[in-house]
Motif scaffolding. Structure first.
Motif, PDB file in Angstrom:
ATOM      1  N   ILE A 137       0.842  -1.210   0.000  1.00  0.00           N
ATOM      2  CA  ILE A 137       0.000   0.000   0.000  1.00  0.00           C
ATOM      3  C   ILE A 137       0.874   1.255   0.000  1.00  0.00           C
ATOM      4  CG2 ILE A 137      -1.589   1.344   1.444  1.00  0.00           C
ATOM      5  CD1 ILE A 137      -2.859  -1.374   2.253  1.00  0.00           C
ATOM      6  N   TYR A 138       1.913   1.257   0.830  1.00  0.00           N
ATOM      7  CA  TYR A 138       2.806   2.423   0.861  1.00  0.00           C
ATOM      8  C   TYR A 138       3.571   2.575  -0.451  1.00  0.00           C
ATOM      9  CZ  TYR A 138       1.986   3.773   5.675  1.00  0.00           C
ATOM     10  OH  TYR A 138       1.398   4.247   6.825  1.00  0.00           O
ATOM     11  N   MET A 139       3.958   1.462  -1.053  1.00  0.00           N
ATOM     12  CA  MET A 139       4.663   1.536  -2.335  1.00  0.00           C
ATOM     13  C   MET A 139       3.736   2.028  -3.439  1.00  0.00           C
ATOM     14  SD  MET A 139       7.310  -1.695  -2.371  1.00  0.00           S
ATOM     15  CE  MET A 139       6.376  -2.930  -1.479  1.00  0.00           C
ATOM     16  N   LYS A 140       2.511   1.554  -3.437  1.00  0.00           N
ATOM     17  CA  LYS A 140       1.543   1.996  -4.448  1.00  0.00           C
ATOM     18  C   LYS A 140       1.278   3.491  -4.323  1.00  0.00           C
ATOM     19  CE  LYS A 140      -1.579   1.272  -7.694  1.00  0.00           C
ATOM     20  NZ  LYS A 140      -1.226   0.771  -9.039  1.00  0.00           N
ATOM     21  N   ARG A 141       1.175   3.977  -3.097  1.00  0.00           N
ATOM     22  CA  ARG A 141       0.941   5.400  -2.873  1.00  0.00           C
ATOM     23  C   ARG A 141       2.153   6.243  -3.252  1.00  0.00           C
ATOM     24  NH1 ARG A 141      -3.452   6.782   0.379  1.00  0.00           N
ATOM     25  NH2 ARG A 141      -2.309   8.540   1.272  1.00  0.00           N
ATOM     26  N   SER A 142       3.301   5.598  -3.385  1.00  0.00           N
ATOM     27  CA  SER A 142       4.509   6.268  -3.883  1.00  0.00           C
ATOM     28  C   SER A 142       4.674   6.066  -5.390  1.00  0.00           C
ATOM     29  CB  SER A 142       5.749   5.746  -3.149  1.00  0.00           C
ATOM     30  OG  SER A 142       5.708   6.072  -1.775  1.00  0.00           O
ATOM     31  N   GLY A 153      -7.725  -6.393   4.575  1.00  0.00           N
ATOM     32  CA  GLY A 153      -6.408  -5.962   4.106  1.00  0.00           C
ATOM     33  C   GLY A 153      -6.222  -6.184   2.617  1.00  0.00           C
ATOM     34  N   THR A 154      -6.558  -7.380   2.160  1.00  0.00           N
ATOM     35  CA  THR A 154      -6.398  -7.672   0.730  1.00  0.00           C
ATOM     36  C   THR A 154      -7.391  -6.861  -0.106  1.00  0.00           C
ATOM     37  OG1 THR A 154      -7.827  -9.628   0.998  1.00  0.00           O
ATOM     38  CG2 THR A 154      -5.453  -9.980   1.073  1.00  0.00           C
ATOM     39  N   LYS A 155      -8.577  -6.608   0.437  1.00  0.00           N
ATOM     40  CA  LYS A 155      -9.564  -5.789  -0.269  1.00  0.00           C
ATOM     41  C   LYS A 155      -9.063  -4.358  -0.422  1.00  0.00           C
ATOM     42  CE  LYS A 155     -13.557  -5.133  -2.228  1.00  0.00           C
ATOM     43  NZ  LYS A 155     -13.844  -5.750  -3.555  1.00  0.00           N
ATOM     44  N   GLN A 156      -8.409  -3.851   0.604  1.00  0.00           N
ATOM     45  CA  GLN A 156      -7.836  -2.513   0.531  1.00  0.00           C
ATOM     46  C   GLN A 156      -6.791  -2.427  -0.586  1.00  0.00           C
ATOM     47  OE1 GLN A 156      -6.096  -1.274   4.221  1.00  0.00           O
ATOM     48  NE2 GLN A 156      -5.676   0.818   3.531  1.00  0.00           N
ATOM     49  N   ALA A 157      -5.959  -3.476  -0.693  1.00  0.00           N
ATOM     50  CA  ALA A 157      -4.948  -3.505  -1.756  1.00  0.00           C
ATOM     51  C   ALA A 157      -5.603  -3.600  -3.131  1.00  0.00           C
ATOM     52  CB  ALA A 157      -4.002  -4.682  -1.535  1.00  0.00           C
ATOM     53  N   GLU A 158      -6.642  -4.403  -3.233  1.00  0.00           N
ATOM     54  CA  GLU A 158      -7.361  -4.535  -4.510  1.00  0.00           C
ATOM     55  C   GLU A 158      -7.991  -3.212  -4.927  1.00  0.00           C
ATOM     56  OE1 GLU A 158     -10.166  -7.607  -3.810  1.00  0.00           O
ATOM     57  OE2 GLU A 158      -8.688  -9.237  -3.892  1.00  0.00           O
ATOM     58  N   ASN A 159      -8.535  -2.477  -3.965  1.00  0.00           N
ATOM     59  CA  ASN A 159      -9.158  -1.177  -4.279  1.00  0.00           C
ATOM     60  C   ASN A 159      -8.147  -0.171  -4.806  1.00  0.00           C
ATOM     61  OD1 ASN A 159     -11.625  -2.171  -3.465  1.00  0.00           O
ATOM     62  ND2 ASN A 159     -11.599  -1.191  -1.452  1.00  0.00           N
ATOM     63  N   GLU A 174       6.490  -2.881  10.578  1.00  0.00           N
ATOM     64  CA  GLU A 174       7.631  -3.250   9.739  1.00  0.00           C
ATOM     65  C   GLU A 174       7.278  -3.176   8.260  1.00  0.00           C
ATOM     66  OE1 GLU A 174      10.214  -6.041  12.785  1.00  0.00           O
ATOM     67  OE2 GLU A 174       9.337  -6.963  10.997  1.00  0.00           O
ATOM     68  N   GLY A 175       6.034  -3.510   7.913  1.00  0.00           N
ATOM     69  CA  GLY A 175       5.595  -3.365   6.536  1.00  0.00           C
ATOM     70  C   GLY A 175       5.624  -1.913   6.092  1.00  0.00           C
ATOM     71  N   THR A 176       5.233  -1.020   6.998  1.00  0.00           N
ATOM     72  CA  THR A 176       5.280   0.419   6.711  1.00  0.00           C
ATOM     73  C   THR A 176       6.703   0.871   6.441  1.00  0.00           C
ATOM     74  OG1 THR A 176       3.362   0.825   8.127  1.00  0.00           O
ATOM     75  CG2 THR A 176       4.757   2.716   7.616  1.00  0.00           C
ATOM     76  N   VAL A 177       7.618   0.490   7.334  1.00  0.00           N
ATOM     77  CA  VAL A 177       9.028   0.877   7.180  1.00  0.00           C
ATOM     78  C   VAL A 177       9.602   0.324   5.884  1.00  0.00           C
ATOM     79  CG1 VAL A 177      11.348   0.692   8.165  1.00  0.00           C
ATOM     80  CG2 VAL A 177       9.389   1.058   9.672  1.00  0.00           C
ATOM     81  N   ALA A 178       9.305  -0.947   5.600  1.00  0.00           N
ATOM     82  CA  ALA A 178       9.824  -1.573   4.376  1.00  0.00           C
ATOM     83  C   ALA A 178       9.281  -0.882   3.137  1.00  0.00           C
ATOM     84  CB  ALA A 178       9.462  -3.060   4.355  1.00  0.00           C
ATOM     85  N   GLY A 179       7.976  -0.590   3.131  1.00  0.00           N
ATOM     86  CA  GLY A 179       7.379   0.081   1.981  1.00  0.00           C
ATOM     87  C   GLY A 179       7.990   1.446   1.725  1.00  0.00           C
ATOM     88  N   LEU A 180       8.205   2.200   2.790  1.00  0.00           N
ATOM     89  CA  LEU A 180       8.818   3.528   2.654  1.00  0.00           C
ATOM     90  C   LEU A 180      10.284   3.421   2.240  1.00  0.00           C
ATOM     91  CD1 LEU A 180       7.273   5.271   5.795  1.00  0.00           C
ATOM     92  CD2 LEU A 180       6.689   5.690   3.391  1.00  0.00           C
ATOM     93  N   SER A 181      10.981   2.416   2.748  1.00  0.00           N
ATOM     94  CA  SER A 181      12.397   2.228   2.402  1.00  0.00           C
ATOM     95  C   SER A 181      12.576   1.880   0.929  1.00  0.00           C
ATOM     96  CB  SER A 181      13.015   1.135   3.277  1.00  0.00           C
ATOM     97  OG  SER A 181      13.011   1.501   4.633  1.00  0.00           O
ATOM     98  N   VAL A 182      11.724   0.975   0.430  1.00  0.00           N
ATOM     99  CA  VAL A 182      11.786   0.613  -0.992  1.00  0.00           C
ATOM    100  C   VAL A 182      11.444   1.827  -1.845  1.00  0.00           C
ATOM    101  CG1 VAL A 182      10.765  -0.794  -2.820  1.00  0.00           C
ATOM    102  CG2 VAL A 182      11.286  -1.828  -0.598  1.00  0.00           C
ATOM    103  N   SER A 183      10.447   2.587  -1.433  1.00  0.00           N
ATOM    104  CA  SER A 183      10.041   3.786  -2.185  1.00  0.00           C
ATOM    105  C   SER A 183      11.198   4.775  -2.274  1.00  0.00           C
ATOM    106  CB  SER A 183       8.833   4.431  -1.521  1.00  0.00           C
ATOM    107  OG  SER A 183       7.734   3.539  -1.500  1.00  0.00           O
TER     108      SER A 183
END
Length: 288
Positions: free
Chosen positions: A18-23, A62-68, A272-281
Protein backbone atom coordinates in the motif's frame (compact mmCIF):
# COMPACT_ATOMS: atom_id res chain seq x y z
CA UNK A 1 9.43 -5.60 -14.62
CA UNK A 2 8.24 -4.65 -11.16
CA UNK A 3 9.82 -2.10 -8.83
CA UNK A 4 9.22 -4.56 -5.99
CA UNK A 5 7.89 -8.08 -5.65
CA UNK A 6 6.33 -8.72 -2.25
CA UNK A 7 6.26 -12.36 -1.15
CA UNK A 8 3.50 -12.83 1.39
CA UNK A 9 -0.10 -11.60 1.64
CA UNK A 10 -0.25 -11.06 5.39
CA UNK A 11 -0.31 -7.70 7.25
CA UNK A 12 3.38 -6.91 6.62
CA UNK A 13 3.31 -7.60 2.89
CA UNK A 14 -0.02 -5.88 2.21
CA UNK A 15 0.91 -2.81 4.29
CA UNK A 16 4.21 -2.45 2.44
CA UNK A 17 2.48 -2.75 -0.94
CA UNK A 18 0.00 0.00 0.00
CA UNK A 19 2.81 2.42 0.86
CA UNK A 20 4.66 1.54 -2.34
CA UNK A 21 1.54 2.00 -4.45
CA UNK A 22 0.94 5.40 -2.87
CA UNK A 23 4.51 6.27 -3.88
CA UNK A 24 3.58 5.36 -7.47
CA UNK A 25 5.66 2.19 -7.56
CA UNK A 26 4.75 -0.83 -9.64
CA UNK A 27 4.60 -3.69 -7.16
CA UNK A 28 3.37 -7.27 -7.22
CA UNK A 29 2.18 -9.25 -4.20
CA UNK A 30 2.50 -13.04 -4.47
CA UNK A 31 1.31 -15.53 -1.90
CA UNK A 32 -1.22 -18.11 -0.85
CA UNK A 33 -4.14 -17.15 1.36
CA UNK A 34 -2.73 -19.26 4.17
CA UNK A 35 -1.54 -16.49 6.46
CA UNK A 36 -1.31 -17.30 10.17
CA UNK A 37 -3.85 -14.50 10.50
CA UNK A 38 -6.48 -16.75 8.88
CA UNK A 39 -6.17 -19.20 11.76
CA UNK A 40 -6.80 -16.57 14.46
CA UNK A 41 -10.34 -16.84 15.69
CA UNK A 42 -10.61 -13.62 17.69
CA UNK A 43 -8.41 -10.51 17.86
CA UNK A 44 -9.04 -8.16 20.77
CA UNK A 45 -5.73 -6.30 21.11
CA UNK A 46 -5.48 -4.53 17.76
CA UNK A 47 -6.17 -0.80 17.48
CA UNK A 48 -9.55 0.29 16.13
CA UNK A 49 -11.72 -2.78 16.78
CA UNK A 50 -13.52 -2.30 20.12
CA UNK A 51 -15.67 -5.40 19.64
CA UNK A 52 -12.82 -7.63 18.39
CA UNK A 53 -12.43 -9.02 14.87
CA UNK A 54 -11.57 -12.42 13.44
CA UNK A 55 -8.28 -13.01 11.67
CA UNK A 56 -10.16 -14.07 8.55
CA UNK A 57 -12.05 -10.77 8.47
CA UNK A 58 -8.91 -8.69 8.99
CA UNK A 59 -7.12 -10.63 6.24
CA UNK A 60 -10.05 -10.02 3.90
CA UNK A 61 -10.17 -6.29 4.67
CA UNK A 62 -6.41 -5.96 4.11
CA UNK A 63 -6.40 -7.67 0.73
CA UNK A 64 -9.56 -5.79 -0.27
CA UNK A 65 -7.84 -2.51 0.53
CA UNK A 66 -4.95 -3.51 -1.76
CA UNK A 67 -7.36 -4.53 -4.51
CA UNK A 68 -9.16 -1.18 -4.28
CA UNK A 69 -5.82 0.53 -4.89
CA UNK A 70 -5.33 -1.66 -8.00
CA UNK A 71 -2.32 -3.44 -6.50
CA UNK A 72 -1.55 -6.54 -8.54
CA UNK A 73 -1.81 -9.77 -6.54
CA UNK A 74 -1.22 -13.39 -7.49
CA UNK A 75 -2.53 -16.42 -5.61
CA UNK A 76 0.54 -18.56 -6.23
CA UNK A 77 3.19 -20.41 -4.24
CA UNK A 78 6.73 -19.06 -4.58
CA UNK A 79 9.24 -21.89 -4.87
CA UNK A 80 12.43 -20.01 -5.73
CA UNK A 81 14.08 -16.58 -5.78
CA UNK A 82 17.15 -16.07 -7.97
CA UNK A 83 19.57 -13.16 -8.26
CA UNK A 84 20.50 -12.23 -11.81
CA UNK A 85 20.71 -8.68 -13.15
CA UNK A 86 17.49 -8.25 -11.19
CA UNK A 87 15.55 -10.70 -9.00
CA UNK A 88 13.62 -13.60 -10.55
CA UNK A 89 10.77 -15.00 -8.50
CA UNK A 90 9.54 -18.40 -9.66
CA UNK A 91 6.24 -20.08 -8.93
CA UNK A 92 5.03 -23.44 -10.19
CA UNK A 93 3.88 -22.07 -13.55
CA UNK A 94 5.33 -18.54 -13.86
CA UNK A 95 8.29 -16.35 -13.17
CA UNK A 96 8.39 -12.63 -12.40
CA UNK A 97 11.20 -10.07 -12.46
CA UNK A 98 11.66 -7.34 -9.88
CA UNK A 99 14.21 -4.67 -9.02
CA UNK A 100 13.72 -5.31 -5.30
CA UNK A 101 12.23 -8.05 -3.14
CA UNK A 102 10.33 -7.93 0.14
CA UNK A 103 10.11 -11.21 2.04
CA UNK A 104 7.04 -11.19 4.28
CA UNK A 105 6.23 -14.89 4.51
CA UNK A 106 5.89 -15.25 8.26
CA UNK A 107 7.87 -17.60 10.47
CA UNK A 108 9.94 -20.54 9.31
CA UNK A 109 8.60 -24.04 8.81
CA UNK A 110 8.60 -26.45 11.73
CA UNK A 111 10.98 -29.39 11.53
CA UNK A 112 9.00 -32.62 10.96
CA UNK A 113 8.60 -34.77 14.06
CA UNK A 114 10.57 -37.74 12.74
CA UNK A 115 12.97 -39.71 14.90
CA UNK A 116 16.57 -38.97 13.91
CA UNK A 117 15.94 -35.80 11.91
CA UNK A 118 17.36 -33.38 14.48
CA UNK A 119 20.22 -35.75 15.31
CA UNK A 120 21.53 -35.73 11.74
CA UNK A 121 21.08 -32.05 10.85
CA UNK A 122 24.28 -31.10 9.04
CA UNK A 123 25.21 -34.78 8.91
CA UNK A 124 23.09 -35.82 5.96
CA UNK A 125 19.97 -33.77 6.73
CA UNK A 126 19.79 -30.56 4.69
CA UNK A 127 17.18 -27.85 4.16
CA UNK A 128 18.58 -26.30 0.97
CA UNK A 129 19.29 -28.14 -2.29
CA UNK A 130 20.91 -25.16 -3.99
CA UNK A 131 23.20 -24.64 -0.99
CA UNK A 132 24.26 -28.25 -0.40
CA UNK A 133 23.78 -30.20 -3.63
CA UNK A 134 27.54 -29.94 -4.33
CA UNK A 135 28.27 -32.19 -1.34
CA UNK A 136 26.03 -34.95 -2.72
CA UNK A 137 27.49 -35.39 -6.17
CA UNK A 138 26.95 -38.93 -7.45
CA UNK A 139 25.25 -39.93 -4.20
CA UNK A 140 21.84 -41.41 -3.51
CA UNK A 141 19.59 -38.82 -1.90
CA UNK A 142 15.96 -38.32 -0.96
CA UNK A 143 13.68 -35.29 -0.78
CA UNK A 144 11.17 -35.27 2.07
CA UNK A 145 7.98 -33.54 0.94
CA UNK A 146 5.03 -33.78 -1.41
CA UNK A 147 4.32 -30.28 -2.73
CA UNK A 148 5.64 -27.95 -5.41
CA UNK A 149 8.56 -26.89 -3.21
CA UNK A 150 9.67 -30.52 -2.78
CA UNK A 151 9.44 -31.05 -6.55
CA UNK A 152 11.59 -27.97 -7.10
CA UNK A 153 14.27 -29.23 -4.69
CA UNK A 154 14.25 -32.62 -6.41
CA UNK A 155 14.75 -30.95 -9.81
CA UNK A 156 17.75 -29.02 -8.42
CA UNK A 157 19.32 -32.27 -7.19
CA UNK A 158 18.56 -34.35 -10.29
CA UNK A 159 21.58 -33.33 -12.44
CA UNK A 160 23.98 -33.64 -9.49
CA UNK A 161 23.01 -36.69 -7.46
CA UNK A 162 23.26 -40.32 -8.54
CA UNK A 163 19.58 -40.84 -7.72
CA UNK A 164 16.74 -38.81 -6.20
CA UNK A 165 13.77 -40.40 -4.43
CA UNK A 166 10.74 -38.44 -3.26
CA UNK A 167 9.55 -39.47 0.21
CA UNK A 168 6.09 -38.08 0.96
CA UNK A 169 5.76 -39.53 4.48
CA UNK A 170 2.19 -40.69 3.92
CA UNK A 171 0.99 -37.72 1.86
CA UNK A 172 -0.06 -37.57 -1.78
CA UNK A 173 2.09 -35.57 -4.18
CA UNK A 174 0.84 -32.47 -5.99
CA UNK A 175 -1.48 -33.22 -8.88
CA UNK A 176 -1.23 -32.18 -12.53
CA UNK A 177 2.53 -32.11 -12.55
CA UNK A 178 5.01 -34.15 -14.57
CA UNK A 179 6.84 -36.19 -11.96
CA UNK A 180 9.75 -38.31 -13.11
CA UNK A 181 10.94 -39.25 -9.63
CA UNK A 182 10.45 -42.49 -7.78
CA UNK A 183 7.99 -41.92 -4.94
CA UNK A 184 7.61 -43.60 -1.57
CA UNK A 185 4.39 -42.67 0.22
CA UNK A 186 4.86 -44.97 3.22
CA UNK A 187 5.23 -43.01 6.49
CA UNK A 188 8.72 -42.82 8.01
CA UNK A 189 9.48 -44.56 11.29
CA UNK A 190 13.08 -43.38 11.74
CA UNK A 191 16.08 -41.84 10.00
CA UNK A 192 19.15 -43.91 10.82
CA UNK A 193 22.91 -43.88 10.58
CA UNK A 194 26.10 -43.76 12.64
CA UNK A 195 28.04 -40.53 12.13
CA UNK A 196 25.92 -39.56 9.09
CA UNK A 197 22.60 -40.54 7.54
CA UNK A 198 22.69 -43.96 5.90
CA UNK A 199 19.09 -45.14 5.63
CA UNK A 200 15.41 -44.46 6.21
CA UNK A 201 13.22 -47.01 7.95
CA UNK A 202 9.50 -47.01 7.13
CA UNK A 203 6.63 -48.16 9.34
CA UNK A 204 6.03 -51.21 7.15
CA UNK A 205 9.54 -52.50 7.98
CA UNK A 206 11.14 -51.60 4.64
CA UNK A 207 14.34 -49.56 4.39
CA UNK A 208 15.83 -47.11 1.88
CA UNK A 209 19.59 -46.61 1.65
CA UNK A 210 20.42 -42.92 1.23
CA UNK A 211 23.38 -40.65 1.90
CA UNK A 212 21.41 -37.44 2.21
CA UNK A 213 17.87 -36.22 2.90
CA UNK A 214 16.62 -32.77 1.86
CA UNK A 215 13.67 -31.60 3.95
CA UNK A 216 11.10 -29.71 1.87
CA UNK A 217 7.74 -30.31 3.50
CA UNK A 218 4.99 -27.74 2.96
CA UNK A 219 5.82 -24.46 1.24
CA UNK A 220 9.14 -22.61 1.19
CA UNK A 221 9.63 -20.44 4.27
CA UNK A 222 11.44 -17.17 4.80
CA UNK A 223 14.51 -18.99 6.11
CA UNK A 224 14.53 -21.25 3.02
CA UNK A 225 14.66 -18.19 0.75
CA UNK A 226 17.28 -16.59 2.98
CA UNK A 227 19.64 -19.56 2.80
CA UNK A 228 19.40 -19.72 -0.97
CA UNK A 229 20.10 -15.99 -1.40
CA UNK A 230 22.85 -15.81 1.21
CA UNK A 231 20.80 -13.64 3.58
CA UNK A 232 22.12 -13.58 7.14
CA UNK A 233 19.86 -15.17 9.76
CA UNK A 234 19.93 -14.57 13.52
CA UNK A 235 21.39 -16.97 16.06
CA UNK A 236 18.27 -19.14 15.99
CA UNK A 237 18.78 -19.83 12.29
CA UNK A 238 15.10 -19.06 11.65
CA UNK A 239 14.72 -15.27 11.62
CA UNK A 240 16.03 -12.87 8.98
CA UNK A 241 18.36 -10.15 10.26
CA UNK A 242 17.44 -6.64 9.11
CA UNK A 243 18.54 -3.10 9.90
CA UNK A 244 16.31 -0.20 10.93
CA UNK A 245 15.15 0.17 7.31
CA UNK A 246 14.16 -3.51 7.10
CA UNK A 247 17.07 -4.14 4.72
CA UNK A 248 18.88 -7.48 4.74
CA UNK A 249 22.59 -7.87 4.00
CA UNK A 250 21.70 -8.41 0.32
CA UNK A 251 21.16 -5.07 -1.48
CA UNK A 252 17.62 -4.81 -2.77
CA UNK A 253 16.21 -7.51 -0.48
CA UNK A 254 14.01 -6.48 2.45
CA UNK A 255 12.12 -8.46 5.10
CA UNK A 256 9.23 -7.62 7.39
CA UNK A 257 6.77 -9.26 9.77
CA UNK A 258 7.05 -12.50 11.70
CA UNK A 259 10.02 -13.64 9.59
CA UNK A 260 12.26 -11.08 11.35
CA UNK A 261 11.54 -12.52 14.80
CA UNK A 262 10.61 -10.59 17.92
CA UNK A 263 7.02 -10.31 19.12
CA UNK A 264 4.65 -12.07 16.74
CA UNK A 265 1.92 -9.45 16.73
CA UNK A 266 -0.11 -7.82 13.95
CA UNK A 267 0.90 -4.34 15.13
CA UNK A 268 4.58 -5.23 14.74
CA UNK A 269 3.99 -6.69 11.25
CA UNK A 270 2.11 -3.57 10.14
CA UNK A 271 4.87 -1.30 11.49
CA UNK A 272 7.63 -3.25 9.74
CA UNK A 273 5.59 -3.36 6.54
CA UNK A 274 5.28 0.42 6.71
CA UNK A 275 9.03 0.88 7.18
CA UNK A 276 9.82 -1.57 4.38
CA UNK A 277 7.38 0.08 1.98
CA UNK A 278 8.82 3.53 2.65
CA UNK A 279 12.40 2.23 2.40
CA UNK A 280 11.79 0.61 -0.99
CA UNK A 281 10.04 3.79 -2.19
CA UNK A 282 13.03 5.89 -1.14
CA UNK A 283 15.46 3.52 -2.87
CA UNK A 284 13.49 3.62 -6.11
CA UNK A 285 13.31 7.44 -6.06
CA UNK A 286 17.07 7.66 -5.57
CA UNK A 287 17.68 5.32 -8.50
CA UNK A 288 15.40 7.35 -10.78
Amino acid sequence: MYDCIVIGKGPAGITASIYMKRSNLNCLVIGKSESALMKTNRIENYYGFPNSISGKELFFYGTKQAENLKIEMKEEEVISIEMRENFIVKTRDNEYEGKTILIATGTGRKVPSIKGIKQFEGKGISYCAICDSFFYRNKNVAVLGSGDYAMHEAEVLKPVAKSVVLITNGKETVQNRNNSFEEIETPIEEIMGESTVSEVRFIDGTNLKVEGIFVAEGIASSSDFARKLGIVLDETGKNIKVNQNMETNIPGVYAAGDCTGGILQISKAVYEGTVAGLSVSKKMREQK
